[in-house]
Design an enzyme around this catalytic site. Structure first.
Site, PDB file in Angstrom:
ATOM      1  N   GLY A  67      37.409  -8.740   5.460  1.00 55.57           N
ATOM      2  CA  GLY A  67      37.158  -9.429   4.197  1.00 55.57           C
ATOM      3  C   GLY A  67      36.058  -8.779   3.376  1.00 55.57           C
ATOM      4  O   GLY A  67      36.208  -8.579   2.162  1.00 55.57           O
ATOM      5  N   GLY A 205      41.629 -10.216   9.103  1.00 54.55           N
ATOM      6  CA  GLY A 205      42.386 -10.485  10.319  1.00 54.55           C
ATOM      7  C   GLY A 205      41.725 -11.448  11.289  1.00 54.55           C
ATOM      8  O   GLY A 205      42.392 -12.297  11.878  1.00 54.55           O
ATOM      9  N   CYS A 330      21.157 -17.736   7.787  1.00 55.41           N
ATOM     10  CA  CYS A 330      19.833 -17.919   8.349  1.00 55.41           C
ATOM     11  C   CYS A 330      19.060 -16.655   8.018  1.00 55.41           C
ATOM     12  O   CYS A 330      19.463 -15.571   8.419  1.00 55.41           O
ATOM     13  CB  CYS A 330      19.990 -18.081   9.855  1.00 55.41           C
ATOM     14  SG  CYS A 330      18.525 -18.636  10.666  1.00 55.41           S
TER      15      CYS A 330
END
Ligand SMILES: Cc1ncc(COP(=O)(O)O)c(C=O)c1O
Length: 385
Positions: A67, A205, A330
């Site tokens: 992505g 994926g 974080c």
């Protein structure tokens, strides 16, 4: 351990592992000898299967490492290939960090002007406001098909139509949506003019049961973003580098499985979700379910827990064997308030009081019953003084 963070990554599926291992071939798909050509056939067959699943043409499928790479290629590539006089990027609030940070980089290094679009309380992108932001100065626009934190599903077809009418290139991030939401690249693109409307769409994926390191960017035949990687000219010159044939086969297999199972699996998860939400409403009425009650990913439950810091809850639940997420990054060991929750109208303090529970193929009703009990106990421990 009960794993309820499938939106972060979901386990490799057995069928996908078998297909992946079965496609570890000898031969570079760019080689002209027999071994290379056999490898190429397997690769191109995988490309056809991915295209069929995403509603595009095979030539439009560019395999990537996932992505983040797909989003970066789309946004930086479209920016780099824009018409000179266009200098704005239309960016809805609440996008994933891959998008936020790529656009931030384009703003700081390339002088892109960022035009934000505020979200509705449900986390949805209002199509009319999105349309209003698309004028002649917009170089490109981007949007989530489904939001990874809230799980809210956007009107992808409506956003794509708005971009087509305005003559602006649109990238859709379908990383969280793929699998749960049918993706129809050609249908959403419609008869948009070359270089405008939906031109690129990202999938990953490892959110689908394929290995980490696999993914794709669908790039319209009618668009020509500049590549990030230069080299052997593979994949229309958009993503140079020797192609990962086994990864392509794994991605194709995961997408096909999700397509075949979608209706039944979505209904199964939706039923568990509804039961969990009802149970929480009864046992811990202060907890608020965020997102769109009507249009959401069936496996995602995003909660605002007034008075309890999400990170503390996450640690307590982790000790009890439940893996969930606060959804937000974080940084330097300190939980940042979720920019997504702030985009829904919450304060920074409130935006730290959230948990994202994301179910997947391995989640059972019994697990969610145990989880609900553990969450109610942990919440009461943190909020009873
Ligand atoms: C909506 C969305 N976009 C992009 C990404 C990045 O994908 P990858 O982890 O494959 O780089 C993610 C992953 O969390 C995501 O949820």
């Amino acid at each position: 351990m009960i794993y309820l963070d499938h939106a972060a990554t979901t386990p490799l599926r057995d069928e996908v592992r078998d297909a992946w291992l079965g496609a570890q071939l000898v031969g570079n798909a760019s080689s002209v000898h027999g071994a290379g050509q056999s490898a190429r056939r397997v690769l191109e067959e995988a490309r056809e299967r991915v295209a069929a699943s995403l509603g595009s043409q095979p030539i439009e499928v560019v395999f990537t490492s996932g992505g983040t790479e797909s989003v970066n290629l789309a946004l930086k590539g479209l920016w780099s290939a824009r018409a000179e006089r266009r200098d704005a990027i239309v960016l809805p609030d609440g996008e994933h960090h891959a998008t936020l940070d790529a656009v931030g980089w384009l703003a700081s290094r390339e002088g892109a002007r960022v035009r934000a679009v505020a979200l509705e309380e449900t986390g949805r992108i209002p199509v009319s406001d999105f349309r209003d932001a698309l004028d002649g100065s917009a170089a490109l626009a981007t949007a989530l098909v489904a939001a990874n934190e809230t799980g809210t599903i956007n009107d992808a077809a409506g956003l794509a139509r708005a971009a087509a009418e305005a003559g602006v290139a649109l990238h859709l991030d379908a990383v969280a949506a793929a699998g749960h939401v049918p993706i129809d690249f050609a249908g959403w693109r419609g008869s948009a003019p070359a270089g405008a409307g939906l031109v690129a769409l990202s999938v990953s994926g490892h959110k689908l049961g394929a290995p980490v390191g696999t993914g794709a960017l669908v790039v319209s035949r009618h668009a020509a973003p500049d590549p990030l990687l230069h080299g052997g000219g593979q994949q229309r010159g958009l993503r140079a580098g020797t192609q990962d044939i086994a990864g392509a086969v794994a991605l194709a297999t995961a997408l096909e499985l999700a397509d075949a199972e979608r209706d039944a699996e979505n209904a199964r998860l939706e039923e568990i979700r509804a039961r969990t939400v009802a149970e929480l409403a009864e046992r811990a009425p202060g907890i608020v379910v965020l997102g769109d009650p009507a249009r959401h990913l069936p496996g995602t439950i995003h909660l605002h827990l007034p008075g309890a810091v999400g990170e503390s809850l996450m640690f307590l639940l982790d000790q009890r064997g439940f893996s969930v997420s606060t959804g937000s990054a974080c940084q330097a060991g300190v939980a940042e308030p979720s920019h997504v929750v702030m985009a829904l109208g919450y304060t920074a303090d409130e935006a730290r009081q959230v948990l994202r529970i994301s179910m997947g193929a391995t989640t059972t009703p019994a697990e969610m019953e145990d989880f609900t009990t553990a969450l109610v106990e942990a919440y009461s421990r943190l909020t009873t003084h």
